[in-house]
Scaffold this motif. Structure first.
Motif, PDB file in Angstrom:
ATOM      1  N   ALA A   1      -3.060  -4.142  -1.977  1.00 59.88           N
ATOM      2  CA  ALA A   1      -3.186  -3.448  -0.742  1.00 59.88           C
ATOM      3  C   ALA A   1      -2.392  -4.607   0.375  1.00 59.88           C
ATOM      4  CB  ALA A   1      -4.570  -3.073  -0.194  1.00 59.88           C
ATOM      5  N   GLY A   2      -2.391  -4.005   1.528  1.00 64.96           N
ATOM      6  CA  GLY A   2      -1.802  -4.592   2.812  1.00 64.96           C
ATOM      7  C   GLY A   2      -2.312  -3.922   3.880  1.00 64.96           C
TER       8      GLY A   2
ATOM      9  N   TYR B   1      -2.439  -0.072   3.927  1.00 68.52           N
ATOM     10  CA  TYR B   1      -1.796   0.684   2.955  1.00 68.52           C
ATOM     11  C   TYR B   1      -2.062   0.061   1.539  1.00 68.52           C
ATOM     12  CZ  TYR B   1       1.288   1.706   6.893  1.00 68.52           C
ATOM     13  OH  TYR B   1       1.597   2.241   8.147  1.00 68.52           O
ATOM     14  N   TYR B   2      -2.209   1.108   0.735  1.00 64.90           N
ATOM     15  CA  TYR B   2      -2.460   0.880  -0.830  1.00 64.90           C
ATOM     16  C   TYR B   2      -1.684   2.067  -1.473  1.00 64.90           C
ATOM     17  CZ  TYR B   2      -6.752   3.843  -0.065  1.00 64.90           C
ATOM     18  OH  TYR B   2      -7.121   5.092   0.400  1.00 64.90           O
ATOM     19  N   ASN B   3      -1.765   2.158  -2.820  1.00 67.46           N
ATOM     20  CA  ASN B   3      -1.439   3.189  -3.561  1.00 67.46           C
ATOM     21  C   ASN B   3      -2.370   4.088  -4.000  1.00 67.46           C
ATOM     22  OD1 ASN B   3      -0.603   4.494  -5.784  1.00 67.46           O
ATOM     23  ND2 ASN B   3       1.082   3.222  -6.102  1.00 67.46           N
ATOM     24  N   LEU B   4      -2.477   5.247  -3.388  1.00 69.41           N
ATOM     25  CA  LEU B   4      -3.739   6.147  -3.465  1.00 69.41           C
ATOM     26  C   LEU B   4      -3.630   6.654  -4.872  1.00 69.41           C
ATOM     27  CD1 LEU B   4      -6.034   7.892  -2.562  1.00 69.41           C
ATOM     28  CD2 LEU B   4      -4.389   9.354  -1.710  1.00 69.41           C
ATOM     29  N   GLN B   5      -2.349   6.882  -5.535  1.00 74.52           N
ATOM     30  CA  GLN B   5      -2.308   7.481  -6.942  1.00 74.52           C
ATOM     31  C   GLN B   5      -2.934   6.479  -7.731  1.00 74.52           C
ATOM     32  OE1 GLN B   5      -1.646  10.653  -7.459  1.00 74.52           O
ATOM     33  NE2 GLN B   5      -1.678  10.592  -5.413  1.00 74.52           N
ATOM     34  N   ASP B   6      -2.810   5.129  -7.422  1.00 70.64           N
ATOM     35  CA  ASP B   6      -3.121   3.821  -8.609  1.00 70.64           C
ATOM     36  C   ASP B   6      -4.714   3.999  -8.456  1.00 70.64           C
ATOM     37  OD1 ASP B   6      -3.786   1.654  -9.827  1.00 70.64           O
ATOM     38  OD2 ASP B   6      -2.903   0.354  -8.407  1.00 70.64           O
TER      39      ASP B   6
ATOM     40  N   ASN C   1      -4.786   4.994   5.619  1.00 65.55           N
ATOM     41  CA  ASN C   1      -3.697   5.009   4.555  1.00 65.55           C
ATOM     42  C   ASN C   1      -3.637   6.433   3.962  1.00 65.55           C
ATOM     43  OD1 ASN C   1      -2.286   3.642   2.325  1.00 65.55           O
ATOM     44  ND2 ASN C   1      -3.470   4.970   1.254  1.00 65.55           N
ATOM     45  N   GLN C   2      -2.372   6.999   4.198  1.00 64.80           N
ATOM     46  CA  GLN C   2      -2.106   8.376   3.854  1.00 64.80           C
ATOM     47  C   GLN C   2      -2.880   9.270   4.492  1.00 64.80           C
ATOM     48  OE1 GLN C   2      -1.675   6.952  -0.528  1.00 64.80           O
ATOM     49  NE2 GLN C   2      -0.293   8.964  -0.384  1.00 64.80           N
ATOM     50  N   GLY C   3      -3.360   8.852   5.799  1.00 68.93           N
ATOM     51  CA  GLY C   3      -4.216   9.837   6.514  1.00 68.93           C
ATOM     52  C   GLY C   3      -3.678   9.908   7.980  1.00 68.93           C
ATOM     53  N   GLY C   4      -4.632  10.104   8.768  1.00 67.51           N
ATOM     54  CA  GLY C   4      -4.228  10.214  10.318  1.00 67.51           C
ATOM     55  C   GLY C   4      -4.452   8.991  11.018  1.00 67.51           C
ATOM     56  N   ARG C   5      -4.229   8.942  12.344  1.00 67.18           N
ATOM     57  CA  ARG C   5      -4.727   7.953  13.167  1.00 67.18           C
ATOM     58  C   ARG C   5      -5.816   8.177  14.036  1.00 67.18           C
ATOM     59  NH1 ARG C   5      -0.151   5.263  17.416  1.00 67.18           N
ATOM     60  NH2 ARG C   5       0.208   4.144  15.324  1.00 67.18           N
TER      61      ARG C   5
ATOM     62  N   GLY D   1       2.408 -14.536  18.128  1.00 68.37           N
ATOM     63  CA  GLY D   1       1.076 -14.435  17.792  1.00 68.37           C
ATOM     64  C   GLY D   1       0.610 -12.611  17.968  1.00 68.37           C
ATOM     65  N   THR D   2       1.436 -11.814  18.398  1.00 70.62           N
ATOM     66  CA  THR D   2       0.985 -10.673  18.740  1.00 70.62           C
ATOM     67  C   THR D   2       0.870  -9.727  17.384  1.00 70.62           C
ATOM     68  OG1 THR D   2       3.190  -9.787  19.283  1.00 70.62           O
ATOM     69  CG2 THR D   2       1.894 -10.840  20.980  1.00 70.62           C
ATOM     70  N   ARG D   3       1.585 -10.198  16.421  1.00 69.21           N
ATOM     71  CA  ARG D   3       1.210  -9.247  15.374  1.00 69.21           C
ATOM     72  C   ARG D   3       1.128  -9.981  14.086  1.00 69.21           C
ATOM     73  NH1 ARG D   3       6.067  -4.927  15.882  1.00 69.21           N
ATOM     74  NH2 ARG D   3       7.016  -6.140  13.947  1.00 69.21           N
ATOM     75  N   ALA D   4       0.462  -9.325  13.112  1.00 70.56           N
ATOM     76  CA  ALA D   4       0.406  -9.923  11.782  1.00 70.56           C
ATOM     77  C   ALA D   4       0.276  -9.203  10.521  1.00 70.56           C
ATOM     78  CB  ALA D   4      -1.046 -10.818  11.848  1.00 70.56           C
ATOM     79  N   ALA D   5       0.459  -9.627   9.434  1.00 69.47           N
ATOM     80  CA  ALA D   5       0.614  -8.824   8.314  1.00 69.47           C
ATOM     81  C   ALA D   5      -0.594  -9.440   7.173  1.00 69.47           C
ATOM     82  CB  ALA D   5       1.820  -8.615   7.650  1.00 69.47           C
ATOM     83  N   ALA D   6      -0.979  -8.840   6.430  1.00 65.77           N
ATOM     84  CA  ALA D   6      -1.972  -9.435   5.510  1.00 65.77           C
ATOM     85  C   ALA D   6      -1.917  -8.503   4.098  1.00 65.77           C
ATOM     86  CB  ALA D   6      -3.560  -9.339   5.560  1.00 65.77           C
ATOM     87  N   GLU D   7      -1.697  -9.388   3.088  1.00 61.84           N
ATOM     88  CA  GLU D   7      -1.606  -8.844   1.629  1.00 61.84           C
ATOM     89  C   GLU D   7      -2.749  -9.244   1.023  1.00 61.84           C
ATOM     90  OE1 GLU D   7       1.394  -8.532  -2.207  1.00 61.84           O
ATOM     91  OE2 GLU D   7       1.780 -10.084  -0.824  1.00 61.84           O
ATOM     92  N   PHE D   8      -3.449  -8.492   0.079  1.00 61.11           N
ATOM     93  CA  PHE D   8      -4.718  -8.986  -0.491  1.00 61.11           C
ATOM     94  C   PHE D   8      -4.954  -7.894  -1.905  1.00 61.11           C
ATOM     95  CE2 PHE D   8      -5.377  -6.286   3.246  1.00 61.11           C
ATOM     96  CZ  PHE D   8      -5.871  -5.250   2.814  1.00 61.11           C
TER      97      PHE D   8
END
Length: 143
Positions: free
Chosen positions: A113-114, A130-135, A44-48, A81-88
């Motif tokens: 986050a997700g 992904y999440y809101n770093l400012q939060d 998140n908001q960083g590198g790979r 089935g090759t991709r997915a997303a999660a919200e939590f």
């Protein structure tokens, strides 16, 4: 457009659920076993980072600095089935100062986050968080 593969979405959802179950249990061995050797990790908001060893180092730093639990997990999968997303929701405690971030003093936080995943051969080949770093910063710097 990808064609649906029988049981692919259920299999993918099981892998993603196992990923978060292992995370919540603090079972690093099970958690890392769900990743490919060449896993790609978009921070998140960083590198790979690429590779199992890089992810293990990231996980060790996270475990030293944070205690987190994932709740309210919702998993969405692609028909093939090759991709997915999660919200939590992340429920966490900031335990030890992470370099470049505010001083840790045991602050608690709750953060929506997700994550996005690519799967290959039943294992996670890519994860992008992904999440809101400012939060998060606002929560851990409250007086």
């Amino acid at each position: 457009m990808s064609a649906a593969v029988p049981n692919a979405t259920a299999d993918t959802a099981r892998v993603i659920r196992a990923y978060y179950d292992a995370f919540n249990a603090g079972d690093e061995v099970a958690f890392l076993a769900l990743l490919t050797e060449d896993v790609v990790h978009d921070i998140n908001q960083g590198g790979r980072e690429v590779g199992h060893e890089a992810f293990a180092r990231f996980l060790a730093r996270m475990n030293a600095c944070y205690r987190e639990r994932i709740a309210d997990l919702v998993i969405l999968t692609a028909p093939d089935g090759t991709r997915a997303a999660a919200e939590f929701t992340v429920h966490g405690t900031y335990l030890k100062t992470d370099p470049g971030l505010p001083e840790a003093q045991g602050q608690s936080y709750v953060l929506p986050a997700g994550a996005f995943f690519t799967l290959r051969d039943g294992r996670v080949a890519r994860i992008s968080n992904y999440y809101n770093l400012q939060d998060w910063l606002a929560q851990v710097t409250r007086k």
